[in-house]
Structure formats: C-alpha cells, structure tokens
Design an enzyme around this catalytic site. Structure first.
Site, PDB file in Angstrom:
ATOM      1  N   TRP A 132       0.806  -1.217   0.000  1.00 30.12           N
ATOM      2  CA  TRP A 132       0.000   0.000   0.000  1.00 30.12           C
ATOM      3  C   TRP A 132       0.838   1.265   0.000  1.00 30.12           C
ATOM      4  O   TRP A 132       1.806   1.375   0.756  1.00 30.12           O
ATOM      5  CB  TRP A 132      -0.880  -0.003   1.255  1.00 30.12           C
ATOM      6  CG  TRP A 132      -1.595   1.281   1.512  1.00 30.12           C
ATOM      7  CD1 TRP A 132      -1.149   2.337   2.262  1.00 30.12           C
ATOM      8  CD2 TRP A 132      -2.895   1.661   1.031  1.00 30.12           C
ATOM      9  NE1 TRP A 132      -2.084   3.338   2.270  1.00 30.12           N
ATOM     10  CE2 TRP A 132      -3.163   2.952   1.533  1.00 30.12           C
ATOM     11  CE3 TRP A 132      -3.850   1.027   0.235  1.00 30.12           C
ATOM     12  CZ2 TRP A 132      -4.352   3.619   1.260  1.00 30.12           C
ATOM     13  CZ3 TRP A 132      -5.032   1.693  -0.031  1.00 30.12           C
ATOM     14  CH2 TRP A 132      -5.278   2.975   0.471  1.00 30.12           C
ATOM     15  N   ASN A 154       0.004   5.608   0.180  1.00 31.48           N
ATOM     16  CA  ASN A 154      -0.863   6.772  -0.007  1.00 31.48           C
ATOM     17  C   ASN A 154      -0.023   8.038  -0.085  1.00 31.48           C
ATOM     18  O   ASN A 154       0.787   8.132  -1.022  1.00 31.48           O
ATOM     19  CB  ASN A 154      -2.073   6.815   0.938  1.00 31.48           C
ATOM     20  CG  ASN A 154      -1.817   6.810   2.418  1.00 31.48           C
ATOM     21  OD1 ASN A 154      -1.215   5.902   2.929  1.00 31.48           O
ATOM     22  ND2 ASN A 154      -2.298   7.802   3.104  1.00 31.48           N
ATOM     23  N   ASP A 155      -0.152   8.975   0.803  1.00 33.99           N
ATOM     24  CA  ASP A 155       0.417  10.305   0.555  1.00 33.99           C
ATOM     25  C   ASP A 155       1.929  10.312   0.309  1.00 33.99           C
ATOM     26  O   ASP A 155       2.666   9.617   1.003  1.00 33.99           O
ATOM     27  CB  ASP A 155       0.190  11.210   1.776  1.00 33.99           C
ATOM     28  CG  ASP A 155      -1.191  11.080   2.368  1.00 33.99           C
ATOM     29  OD1 ASP A 155      -2.068  10.509   1.719  1.00 33.99           O
ATOM     30  OD2 ASP A 155      -1.377  11.551   3.494  1.00 33.99           O
ATOM     31  N   ARG A 187      -3.619  16.677  12.350  1.00 28.75           N
ATOM     32  CA  ARG A 187      -2.509  15.932  11.736  1.00 28.75           C
ATOM     33  C   ARG A 187      -1.962  16.622  10.476  1.00 28.75           C
ATOM     34  O   ARG A 187      -2.611  17.494   9.909  1.00 28.75           O
ATOM     35  CB  ARG A 187      -2.962  14.530  11.358  1.00 28.75           C
ATOM     36  CG  ARG A 187      -4.087  14.503  10.356  1.00 28.75           C
ATOM     37  CD  ARG A 187      -4.506  13.081  10.033  1.00 28.75           C
ATOM     38  NE  ARG A 187      -5.725  13.070   9.259  1.00 28.75           N
ATOM     39  CZ  ARG A 187      -6.938  13.117   9.787  1.00 28.75           C
ATOM     40  NH1 ARG A 187      -7.108  13.185  11.093  1.00 28.75           N
ATOM     41  NH2 ARG A 187      -8.007  13.130   9.016  1.00 28.75           N
ATOM     42  N   ASP A 188      -0.814  16.149  10.064  1.00 31.70           N
ATOM     43  CA  ASP A 188      -0.118  16.505   8.817  1.00 31.70           C
ATOM     44  C   ASP A 188       0.572  17.872   8.947  1.00 31.70           C
ATOM     45  O   ASP A 188       0.001  18.790   9.514  1.00 31.70           O
ATOM     46  CB  ASP A 188      -1.073  16.488   7.615  1.00 31.70           C
ATOM     47  CG  ASP A 188      -1.880  15.195   7.540  1.00 31.70           C
ATOM     48  OD1 ASP A 188      -1.374  14.185   8.054  1.00 31.70           O
ATOM     49  OD2 ASP A 188      -3.003  15.208   7.010  1.00 31.70           O
ATOM     50  N   GLU A 244      -6.946  17.988   5.585  1.00 33.06           N
ATOM     51  CA  GLU A 244      -5.749  17.168   5.738  1.00 33.06           C
ATOM     52  C   GLU A 244      -4.645  17.769   4.878  1.00 33.06           C
ATOM     53  O   GLU A 244      -4.901  18.460   3.896  1.00 33.06           O
ATOM     54  CB  GLU A 244      -6.021  15.741   5.255  1.00 33.06           C
ATOM     55  CG  GLU A 244      -7.150  15.051   6.005  1.00 33.06           C
ATOM     56  CD  GLU A 244      -7.301  13.605   5.544  1.00 33.06           C
ATOM     57  OE1 GLU A 244      -6.979  12.718   6.335  1.00 33.06           O
ATOM     58  OE2 GLU A 244      -7.729  13.366   4.405  1.00 33.06           O
TER      59      GLU A 244
HETATM   60  N1  DQQ Z   1      -3.264  10.215   5.055  1.00 34.87           N
HETATM   61  C1  DQQ Z   1      -2.428  10.163   6.207  1.00 34.87           C
HETATM   62  C2  DQQ Z   1      -2.858  11.254   7.095  1.00 34.87           C
HETATM   63  C3  DQQ Z   1      -3.489  12.199   6.145  1.00 34.87           C
HETATM   64  C4  DQQ Z   1      -4.180  11.298   5.161  1.00 34.87           C
HETATM   65  C5  DQQ Z   1      -2.505   8.836   6.864  1.00 34.87           C
HETATM   66  C6  DQQ Z   1      -4.446  11.910   3.834  1.00 34.87           C
HETATM   67  O1  DQQ Z   1      -1.771  11.794   7.809  1.00 34.87           O
HETATM   68  O2  DQQ Z   1      -4.330  13.051   6.805  1.00 34.87           O
HETATM   69  O3  DQQ Z   1      -1.972   7.835   6.040  1.00 34.87           O
HETATM   70  O4  DQQ Z   1      -4.534  10.948   2.821  1.00 34.87           O
END
Ligand code: DQQ
Length: 715
Positions: free
Chosen positions: A256, A258-259, A386-387, A441
């Site tokens: 997997w 993601n960001d 977060r982020d 986010e």
């Molecule tokens: N993905 C992350 C977070 C964020 C989100 C977690 C956005 O930190 O807010 O995997 O895709």
C-alpha cells in the site's frame, strides 16, 4: 501429506479438549507425532522436525519458563521449524521471535465461514498448495480463541494472510505470519479449531491448511519481512505482467502507498518518502517508505525510513509529514498515531543517504492540540489534528497542521518555533466555512512569488487558495481545485526556483480487487506549480518528464476531423499524447484511449463546447472494475484551442489542459485494450497538433550504491 515430518506437539499438563482434538487430527495424518511439554522442549524433541504449539487457553506468565524459551530457541537454531496456532501466536515476543506480539488476543465468536485471506504475493507458498483460491474459510461456527495483528504489524515477521469472513475481505485482521527463524516459523492466529464442528468443505480446508503449514515449516525457510532495498525492489517483479501497474508513475514495491511525504533534495538527490503499509495493499500501521532519484524520473527503492515504535507516541502509525533542512540536519516532522490521539513527532538523520532516522526523545513535540478552539472530535480521533508543512522565514520556523472546527469546517492551524521542537500556537491560518469539508488534511503553504498558495485536502478534493498571508491569516483572492480527478494529499518540494508537487493517485477499484492486485496506489508525475502573468495557477509536468519519451507512434491524424472516427495505427499502455484542437462547428472533440479492438472497452476524454473536459469511465472496464462515473473539469475561461497533454500509464490517465487544469483518472481496462482514436461530434474540429509517444518504464529495481558524499549539505 507430511511424510517423514516428525512433529512434536507441545502441550503442558493435561491437554485441553481443543488440544486433544488437534492431537487426534495430527495422529490421523501421516505425520509422526510425539507429545512434549514446553518445559521439555529440548530433551524430548530430539528427532522432531517441527514443533507445533496449539494453545487455546490464555498465555499465563507461568507457561513459558526461561529454560523453555531457551529450549525453543535452541530447537530453532538447530534448524527445527515451529508452528504456533491460536493463542500460541501471541507468544512470539516471549519466545524472542518478534518484539511486537499480536495486539488482539481473545475469543472470536464465529457465525459465518471465516478463515484466511492469503496475500497474492505469496500465493505460491507451499502452505496453500492444496488450494486454488487465496480465500480459505477454515471455521464456520463456534467460539474460538484467536490472536492477530490489527493495528500493529510484526517487526520481523511477514504477514502471509489476513481474514476473510462471510465472503468479505477483512485485510486489517492479520492472522498468518511467517518468520525466517531457524527452520522457519509460522503463526496462525486464525480460527483453526479442531474441536469445533464444521461443514465438510470447511473441515477439509482446516485440515489442508494445518497440514500445509506443518509441512512448510518442516521443509524450508519462511519469508521474513523484505527490508533491504534489494528485497523491496525484488517484490516489483511479481507485478511485471500486470497491465494496470503504472511503469513511469511511482508505485510502491508491493502493498500500500498513499500520501507522498518528506520530499527533499539532499546531497543532490531527490528523496521521496511515502505512506506505506508493509503488510499488504490496505491502509494500516503506516510506515514511511522511501525511494531516491537523481533525475526525478528513475526511482530506486530504499529501506523503510520510519516505522511505528511500540509504546511510543507513534505506536499506531507514522502519518504524513514533511522534511526540512535544519542547518545541515535533515529533519522530519510527522504525525504519530497513538490510540485516539495524533500528535506531531520529529526525527532527524545523520545519514547522508537519509536511510536511518532517529526519533526525538521529546516526542510528541506538541503535547496537545490548541484548547481555545472547538476542534472536531470524531469516531476515530479525540481531535482531528494531523499533517505538517514546515518552512522557515527570517530565522523562525512555521508550520501548518490540518484540523477541523466543529460546526464550521476544515482548518489549517499555524504554529511558530525557534528550533522545530518548541512550538507556539498562533491561530488558524485559514478556516473553510463554505462547504469545503469538515476536516482539512495535508495543508501546505507555497510561496509563489507575488502570492502564496495554500492547498488542503478535504476528503473529496484538493482545494487551493491563492492570496497572501497577513498577520498570520490567509487572505483569499481566489480558489480552485488542484486536480479534478483521483488525486489527493499532494506535497511539494522546493527545487531551486520551482515547486515540484506530487499527489497520491488512489485506486478506484474495490478492496478485494486491490488485494488481488497485491499493490495499491501510485503518485502523480512531478508537477511544476507557478503563477501565470494573470495571477492564475499554472500546472505542468516537470520538464524532465520529456526525457521519458521514446518511440513516436505513427499518428497521421487528419487536421480536420469530423464524426468519422480515426483510429491510430499503434497504441499502448505507457503513452504520452500531446494535441491541440479547436472545436470549429463541432459540439465536442473526443480522444478515446485504452480501447479494445471492438471498441466496447474504452475511456473517452471529451472536450465540449460548454468548455468542459470530461473523462467518461462508463466503458472503461468491460469487467466492471473501478469507478464508472464521469469526471469533469471546467477549462474556461482561457481555452480555444485546447492544448492537452495526456499521460497514459497502465491504470492512470493524467491530463494537463492548457498548462493550467489537471484531471487524473484511474481506470482498469483489460491487458489488450491499448487502442487510441479521435473523432469530432456534431460538426468539424481542427487538430493543429497531434503527437503520440511511448514513454520509458522508469521505476528501476537497480541497486544503488551508498552515497560517496560525506557531508549532509542540502541543495
Ligand atoms: N493520510 C495520512 C494522514 C493524512 C491522510 C494517513 C491523507 O496523515 O491526513 O496515512 O490521505
């Protein structure tokens, strides 16, 4: 099955009913069986190839004496195999096999066929040789003791299977794990209970899985978690024939993604980190994956950079964040997940290759979210917080953190710090109060010269605001959507005088299809964001992308198109198409890609008189895989002619219109749907330019030597 394998059945004192049933099953198989108590492991196990510890009772402190742990270790070191089933899988930490034990141990009440969901990456594992499916129910009723990983993943063990229940995939219940210790260790925390009645086919599957695992641990090494760069890269080979797998858009080695995170240029190399789950193609127990490139195009895998640490503020995941150069020290700010809390954490590196990172002992660097705002609390989080995007201005560090204000909307909270460790809360930089999402986010503030750009991801879209920052608040001049398709949580890298931005291109196919694929997620091409003379946003692929161009396809497209469809002689799955078209008296122009020979499968990109670019996915997959909705992007007020660059890559269609508007689509056509055609509708359209080129496959499993550079100077 199991001929010649001598199994020591570990059982302390009188066997339980379940152990008795398992022993009876074992004796009925062709395994040679001896019974040993944990205290006797060593003495009584001479000649055993495999120890099987099948325990339904809770693991009390007195079950394993220090002596029996040593005896287990000695047995493994001598090349013996070990199978740990039901609650015995919970003993992996006590046995010194893995510091992270299953985080869910208890009794599972089974009311529908339940069993293992094997990872496609390991579908040739000998333990499941008897099956022609990776979904294997092994229990259909009863109250069964189980152990599994749910929010944690083992440190050394490789997850072989999750859970299938009632025909549904449940990826985050990880029940079968292997360790490369001794002759090999397999843990099955799934409901492998012999004392429970089961319909015949389920009982047969239970038996075949148990035999398969006993034979496997008795006859060979077991997979350990791939950790080195080469081991990670090697996983890519499993997908070499997958037509949906992008070849020049970055993808995870397997599993997997993601960001994009922590984008930084260090010692002349581009470093890309990304949200990664090593346990399979689903979002869970997030780590930071890492890849490096010298040219923005060819990426080489690096070992995982950040992993959750047990009993720490990031024990449930290392979520999104960024990397900055703190006067020569590469520094990451990321979100640590711990139960219902998510708080900012920091890590630094003294490694010129940015492979190893040290987490700050002072984590979390912000102890709690600001208390003067009514920040949103949700089912998952005490407070959505977060982020991180961090920058330095005039000697002071600043960061924005994503959150949401109850009954108002998403917000980007501004903080300041002298040293990246002590942070002072300054207030919301901007709060959305007009339907732009309840939570923001991955906020990021970019200095585009005359103006700044703030973008936020609001679960649906990536919304950008152009304006200026005045006294800690963002004044919005205008706003838009960064990409009108499947694009989320982008992050940028300041590279000289340009910003390069990558976004996550999520799959639109379902959980089961992602599981079957064995990988999930890709990144966009690097995009250069800038402001045009009109103060509006411009987006174009980084100039380096042109270097991927290979063979030009034969494309004699008529300069005046009418409704007669013109098919290109050649097509492909890794193409760039560049064209310029004016509608004249046509109502629309259509570029159709990923076409099957009978044209029944295809994705139509239509440019209409209403100044819209539409990606019609209603026929994208004959098998019905992936989203079928149309994606739309306004291309007014600038446009005529339309200049379009379309990047096709396996399951990605990334569109740039007039260097301003972007729309990225994920589609899943069959392997041989490679055709391209064009047509006008309702009149004529003029095509003033049309080029189609094959692009190079750019993700290389080549081994990259460690950096020769001694310093840590950033460039
Ligand atoms: N993905 C992350 C977070 C964020 C989100 C977690 C956005 O930190 O807010 O995997 O895709």
């Amino acid at each position: 099955m199991g001929h010649g394998t001598r199994v020591g059945f570990v059982c302390r004192g009188a066997p339980s009913d379940e152990q008795r049933a398992a022993l009876a099953w074992l004796e009925a198989q062709s395994f040679e069986t001896v019974r040993v108590s944990p205290a006797e492991v060593g003495a009584a196990t001479d000649g055993c190839d495999v120890l099987w510890w099948h325990r339904d009772a809770p693991l009390g402190d007195d079950v394993l004496s220090p002596g029996s742990v040593e005896a287990f270790e000695a047995f493994l070191e001598d090349g013996g195999g070990l199978l740990l089933t039901l609650r015995a899988m919970g003993a992996v930490d006590d046995l010194g096999i893995d510091p992270v034990a299953p985080d869910v141990v208890g009794t599972q009440s089974v009311a529908e066929p339940t069993g293992v969901l094997w990872r496609t990456l390991y579908d040739d594992h000998p333990a499941i040789a008897a099956f022609d499916s990776i979904r294997i129910p092994i229990c259909d009723r009863g109250a069964v003791p189980t152990a599994r990983y749910e929010s944690a993943v083992p440190t050394h063990g490789e997850v072989l299977a999750s859970t299938v229940r009632g025909g549904r995939d449940v990826p985050n219940e990880m029940t079968v794990v292997s360790w490369d210790r001794g002759g090999g260790v397999i843990g099955i925390g799934a409901p492998l209970a012999f004392d429970e009645p089961a319909d015949e086919s389920v009982a047969d599957a239970r038996s075949d899985l148990a035999s398969g695992c006993l034979s496997a641990v008795g006859s060979g090494d077991q997979p350990a978690r791939p950790k080195t760069a080469d081991e990670l890269s090697a996983m890519r080979e499993a997908f070499a024939g997958d037509p949906a797998r992008p070849r020049y858009h970055f993808t995870p080695p397997a599993n997997w993604l993601n960001d994009p995170n922590g984008l930084i240029r260090w010692n002349g190399r581009y470093h890309l980190f990304y949200q990664y789950n090593p346990a399979g193609p689903f979002h869970n127990a997030i780590h930071w994956g890492h890849a490096v490139s010298d040219d923005l195009l060819h990426w080489t895998d690096e070992p995982i950079a950040l992993a959750p640490s047990p009993d720490s503020p990031d024990r449930d995941g290392c979520w999104s964040g960024c990397a900055v150069d703190d006067d020569g020290t590469p520094t990451i700010l990321y979100t640590g997940g711990d139960g219902r809390w998510q708080l900012p954490c920091l890590a630094t590196s003294a490694d010129p290759d940015l492979r190893s990172w040290e987490k700050d002992p002072g984590n979390p660097v912000i102890e709690e979210p600001p208390s003067d705002l009514d920040l949103l609390s949700t089912e998952h989080w005490e407070i959505e917080f977060r982020d991180h995007a961090v920058w330095r201005d005039d000697g002071t560090w600043y960061q924005v953190i994503g959150s949401g204000i109850s009954d108002r909307g998403g917000t980007a909270l501004l903080y300041a710090s002298p040293d990246l460790r002590e942070w002072e809360y300054r207030g919301p930089l901007l709060t959305g109060d007009d339907g732009h999402g309840a939570v923001w986010e991955c906020p990021e503030l970019l200095d585009l010269g005359d103006r700044s750009l703030l973008h936020v991801s609001n679960y649906e879209d990536v919304v950008y605001f152009i304006g200026g920052v005045d006294d800690g608040e963002f004044d919005v001049a205008h706003r838009g959507v960064l990409d009108h398709g499947d694009f989320y949580a982008p992050q940028s890298l300041r590279d000289g005088d340009r910003y390069l931005t990558w976004g996550w291109l999520p799959e639109t196919r379902g959980t089961a299809a992602q599981w079957d694929a064995g990988w999930s997620g890709a990144l966009s091409l690097p995009r250069v964001l800038s402001l045009g003379a009109d103060g509006r946003l411009r987006q174009r692929p980084a100039a380096e992308v042109d270097r991927l161009r290979q063979r030009r396809l034969s494309t004699a497209v008529p300069s005046v198109l009418d409704e007669a469809r013109h098919a290109l002689e050649a097509g492909g799955r890794t193409l760039e198409i560049e064209l310029e078209v004016s509608l004249e008296d046509a109502s629309a122009f259509e570029l159709s890609v990923f076409e099957s020979a009978d044209r029944e499968e295809r994705t139509a990109v239509r440019y209409t008189r209403e100044n819209e670019l539409i990606v019609d996915r209603s026929e994208s997959s004959r098998e019905g895989v992936g989203a079928t909705d149309a994606q739309r992007m306004p291309v007014t007020p600038y446009d005529e002619p339309l200049s379009l660059r379309a990047f096709l890559d396996g399951s990605v269609i990334e569109l740039y219109a007039n260097d301003r508007h972007c729309l990225t689509s994920r589609v899943y056509p069959a392997a041989n749907s490679t055709g391209v055609s064009v047509a006008a509708e309702g009149g004529r359209a003029t095509v003033s330019a049309f080029e189609a080129r094959e692009l190079e496959s750019a993700i290389t499993p080549a081994t990259r030597p460690a950096s020769a550079a001694a310093g840590t100077e950033s460039q």
